[in-house]
Every structure is written in structure tokens, then in C-alpha cells.
Design an enzyme around this catalytic site. Structure first.
Site, PDB file in Angstrom:
ATOM      1  N   VAL B 147       0.867  -1.173   0.000  1.00 62.00           N
ATOM      2  CA  VAL B 147       0.000   0.000   0.000  1.00 62.00           C
ATOM      3  C   VAL B 147       0.904   1.222   0.000  1.00 62.00           C
ATOM      4  O   VAL B 147       1.976   1.201   0.604  1.00 62.00           O
ATOM      5  CB  VAL B 147      -0.936   0.000   1.233  1.00 62.00           C
ATOM      6  CG1 VAL B 147      -1.539   1.382   1.492  1.00 62.00           C
ATOM      7  CG2 VAL B 147      -2.059  -1.020   1.043  1.00 62.00           C
ATOM      8  N   CYS B 148       0.474   2.281  -0.691  1.00 66.03           N
ATOM      9  CA  CYS B 148       1.159   3.575  -0.651  1.00 66.03           C
ATOM     10  C   CYS B 148       2.598   3.397  -1.159  1.00 66.03           C
ATOM     11  O   CYS B 148       2.835   2.633  -2.098  1.00 66.03           O
ATOM     12  CB  CYS B 148       1.082   4.100   0.794  1.00 66.03           C
ATOM     13  SG  CYS B 148       1.389   5.859   1.029  1.00 66.03           S
ATOM     14  N   THR B 149       3.552   4.078  -0.552  1.00 67.41           N
ATOM     15  CA  THR B 149       4.941   3.996  -1.021  1.00 67.41           C
ATOM     16  C   THR B 149       5.599   2.666  -0.693  1.00 67.41           C
ATOM     17  O   THR B 149       6.788   2.477  -0.999  1.00 67.41           O
ATOM     18  CB  THR B 149       5.778   5.150  -0.427  1.00 67.41           C
ATOM     19  OG1 THR B 149       5.577   5.176   0.997  1.00 67.41           O
ATOM     20  CG2 THR B 149       5.359   6.482  -1.020  1.00 67.41           C
ATOM     21  N   GLY B 150       4.851   1.736  -0.110  1.00 66.78           N
ATOM     22  CA  GLY B 150       5.367   0.376   0.040  1.00 66.78           C
ATOM     23  C   GLY B 150       5.762  -0.216  -1.308  1.00 66.78           C
ATOM     24  O   GLY B 150       6.664  -1.064  -1.384  1.00 66.78           O
ATOM     25  N   ALA B 197      -3.012   2.334  -3.835  1.00 64.70           N
ATOM     26  CA  ALA B 197      -2.621   3.744  -3.836  1.00 64.70           C
ATOM     27  C   ALA B 197      -2.361   4.183  -2.381  1.00 64.70           C
ATOM     28  O   ALA B 197      -2.101   3.361  -1.506  1.00 64.70           O
ATOM     29  CB  ALA B 197      -3.698   4.575  -4.525  1.00 64.70           C
TER      30      ALA B 197
END
Lengths: 269, 269
Positions: B147-150, B197
């Protein structure tokens, strides 16, 4: 200041905590006005004291949605408060460390928050030390808030008598046992009581609280940072849209727990 | 079995973990068929091995959204895996206890998950032990997710080369540095890579993963349990709907961090 500056300052405030270290070490500096906190309007930064209650068996997502939002309030202190400093395990086996005990927690709070859960919430409703804490701090807190069955804990502490409130849909009717008026809504605000529906409602409630504690522009900046433009893949998130059989079965599964909660509510403050 | 039984069994499975203790102590028993796990179809219970990575500065909400969903998968083991067993502090100062170290984690996983963050994610991208772990387990995991910048951590470990993927909107363009194709979508599934996202997208992604690991009825039961019928109070959750000034300012604030991430990506696997 004009509207353009207003927006710039609002966002800078919201992002300050997250990007402070990045900016400190970055070779590319953002415009100077974004670095100087003294240029923010006084209202963007406030030393709010926020206490979020932890108890064994709480639902982590109930708490972490709002904690994300509160954690982006410039100047606020967000404490996770429990009976002892031992890690507190959630209903899905996620253990979170408290930052304060009930005894050590500030006596005057700007916001008190209680998450929900299942069997753990039933136990919390019978935990006199926890109910004492919630009743004491809640009596004076600026905002008294909950997500999911956390509202039953507020009710047990006598904090919802005469208020409109909500809860997880499966437990909503229990609120009347505490002298509250159950309202079937995502978030219910009645004076300084703000209650959210089940689990994921904490994200919607958290943003509404940010708008109330700061203002709408601040809350919109947090929403953009969280990229909160939800797209649930299915349409089963409410008893009004889920299949009737799914709804009936969920209700059946919780009959026992709700009956136990109703019994405990006879000892509500 | 007919469709009616199908629904009943699905929901019973999802709620089993949460209500097991309640039912065990309840005086009002639910119908017998809900208690006997042996009546569930074999496909509802599976001993999935799920590992969710923790690192200092991760965003707790990135992780806890999906952890709620995975925690309701009957039979699954959901480990929180970190470099050591010490508590890991999130970017909003929420400390979570790991359940396994990288060394102790199962070598064959059904699902590997990596949350995002800001400065902490930059540090994770440079942490060779963490990248070794993600690259090793990700090479064989059934599903490789973030998720996200993962997704930048997955990219740094060489796991997104040739895949379509997404990230927090502010970091999306960086994915091409890892040989991935950036896709502006809430959740992107490309073969066994599933990326979400920013931050709150973990709820949508988590439900889609539940549907993939079980089936749609199971995922709908989890959605109803989470009361996931979102009502964001404002419409600023996406750069497409937020005010242009808010978007521009957020981008400006992250220029330094993204530049540092881009520099680190030159050492991607």
C-alpha cells in the site's frame, strides 16, 4: 492573507510533521515560507491533548483510522492510554504499546476517544477502572468520541444519556439502554459527543473531527495526504445494501454477545 | 449445497474468530450449524501464511486496513515481521509489536505485504537486511502486495520489474525507475503483484485480496463486518478532485523526499 496564501499555509502545516526530517536532510529546499512555522496562522497549531483508550480485544482499525488524522494535527499530543504500560492486543492480534496509563493521563483533555470491539468491549464495559477513567475524563473533555461499539463504553460511563449517538449497525439498538437516542448514520455529532458507525467509519469521523478542531481546509489537506477517495470493490458495507441473508446471519452470530452487553448495561452510570 | 446455505456458511466462517469466545461463554446459543467448523466447505478455511513487514516510520493505517481484512481469514496466520522483536514506531508515533523477525519468518509465504511511509520508507529502501528479506520472500510468495509507497520498497527489491503497479499519487512516477509501469488507479493487480494507492487504499485492496484468497461472498461478509460504506465528508481525497493549490503544495512539500528516493532507486535490484 489572501485565499492563495491560506491554502499554502494550511497544507504546509499538515505536512510539517511528516516531512520535517525529510526537509532537514534534503538538498532541494522547498520555498522558505514553508519552513518557518512562525508564519502559520496561530489557529493551525494548537497544543491539543488527545487521549485514545486501549483495552484488550479492541479493534485496531477503529483506532488507527482516527489516529492517522489526529497524528497530523500540528501541535497536538496524541496519547494511547491503557490500564498499564503493557502492550495491548487487538481482536485481530495486533499489539500496540500504550504511551500513558489511566493514572498518568492528563486530567483535562481536548478529545477523548474510545474504540470498539467484540468480546473485548464487553469486558471493558465491566472494567471499573476503565469506566472510572472514561467517566472522569469524559465529564470534562472538549470532545467525547468513539467508533463502532466504543459508544457502548461511553454509554456505560454515563456519557451518552440524553445524546443522539451511533454504533456498529449490529449493536445500534443497545444505545437506548444507556439513555441515548440511536441514530442510523455514519457519524453522529450531538453537541460535543461525536460517535462513528462500525470500524471503517473512523476515517470519516476522523476527518470531521479535524475540520472541527482546525477547519475544512486543514481536513481536506489530511484527506489528500491519506488519498481518501474510497472505492470499495463490493457494495456490502451496510445492512441496507448487503444481501439480506448476510445481514440476518451477522445478526444471529452476535445475539449472544449483545445479550451479554445488554446485561452489563444494567449497571451503567 | 444451495445458495442459501452457501451464504450462511460464508458468514459464519468470517465471524468465527471474532465471536468464538463470545459464543463459548454465551448463554444464548446460536444455531448449532454455526458452531461446527467441520460443516464449513474446505475452501473457507486455509492455513495461509501471511507476512506484513514493519519498519520504523511506516504509516500505521497503510498496514492496519489490510490487517483487519487478513485477520478475518479463517485459518490464516498473519505475522508482523521486522528486523528485531523490538516495537516499531509508525510515522504518527504508534508503536506495534512484531510477531516474527526476518530470520524467523516462514520462507514460503502465501502473501507478502509492505506498507508505505515517508522518511521511514526512504530508510527502508536503503536497509539491505530489509530489502534482502523482501526480495527473498517476494520471489516465492503467492501474492506480493503493498500500500502507498510500500510499492517503492517492492521496486527496490526488484519485484516490480515488468509489472504494472501503483503507489501514493505523489510518488507514482517513481515506479518507472524500478522498471515498473505506473498506473493511476486505486488498486492495481498484475498477475500476483497487487499494489494499492495512498494510505486508505489499503481497505479497498484488502477486500480485493480477501476475494482473491477466498471468494466474493467471503469478502462481502468482511465488508459488512467492517461496515465499509465510506462517506468522506469532503471531496479532496484525490489530486483529481482536491483544489489545484492543495495538490501543488503537497507536491512541493515532497520534492526533497522524492529526490532522495530517486537517488536510492539507482541501487535497486
Amino acid at each position: 492573507m489572501d485565499r492563495r496564501e491560506f491554502h499554502a499555509v494550511a497544507l504546509a502545516g499538515v505536512l510539517a510533521a511528516m516531512t520535517a526530517s525529510a526537509r532537514a536532510t534534503s538538498q532541494t529546499q522547498a520555498p522558505d515560507e514553508l519552513h518557518d512555522m512562525s508564519e502559520f496562522p496561530a489557529s493551525w497549531t494548537r497544543a491539543d491533548r488527545i487521549a485514545m483508550v486501549l483495552y484488550p480485544g479492541f479493534t485496531a482499525l477503529d483506532l488507527v483510522g482516527p489516529q492517522y488524522m489526529f497524528g497530523n494535527l500540528m501541535g497536538a499530543t496524541v496519547d494511547l492510554v491503557a490500564e498499564t504500560m503493557a502492550p495491548v492486543e487487538s481482536d485481530t492480534k495486533l499489539s500496540i504499546l500504550p504511551t500513558r496509563t489511566f493514572d498518568d493521563c492528563a486530567r483535562e483533555l481536548d478529545l477523548l476517544f474510545v474504540p470498539g470491539g467484540g468480546q473485548g468491549t464487553l469486558a471493558a464495559m465491566s472494567n471499573e477502572r476503565l469506566i472510572d477513567f472514561v467517566a472522569d475524563r469524559g465529564a470534562r473533555a472538549g470532545l467525547v468520541t468513539s467508533v463502532c461499539t466504543g459508544s457502548l463504553v461511553l454509554g456505560q460511563a454515563g456519557l451518552l444519556r440524553g445524546y443522539r449517538a451511533t454504533s456498529h449497525w449490529v449493536a445500534l439498538s443497545l444505545l437506548s439502554d444507556f439513555g441515548a437516542t440511536p441514530v442510523n448514520a455514519r457519524v453522529v455529532e450531538d453537541r460535543n459527543r461525536i460517535t462513528g458507525a462500525g470500524v471503517s467509519a473512523g476515517l470519516d469521523m476522523g476527518l470531521r473531527i479535524v475540520a472541527r478542531m482546525r477547519d475544512r481546509e486543514y481536513a481536506e489537506a489530511v484527506q489528500l495526504l491519506a488519498e481518501y477517495a474510497p472505492q470499495p470493490p463490493f457494495n456490502a458495507g451496510s445492512p441496507a445494501t448487503a444481501s439480506p441473508k448476510l445481514v440476518a446471519m451477522t445478526e444471529t452470530m452476535f445475539v449472544g454477545l449483545l445479550e451479554q452487553m445488554r446485561a452489563v448495561s444494567k449497571h451503567a452510570r
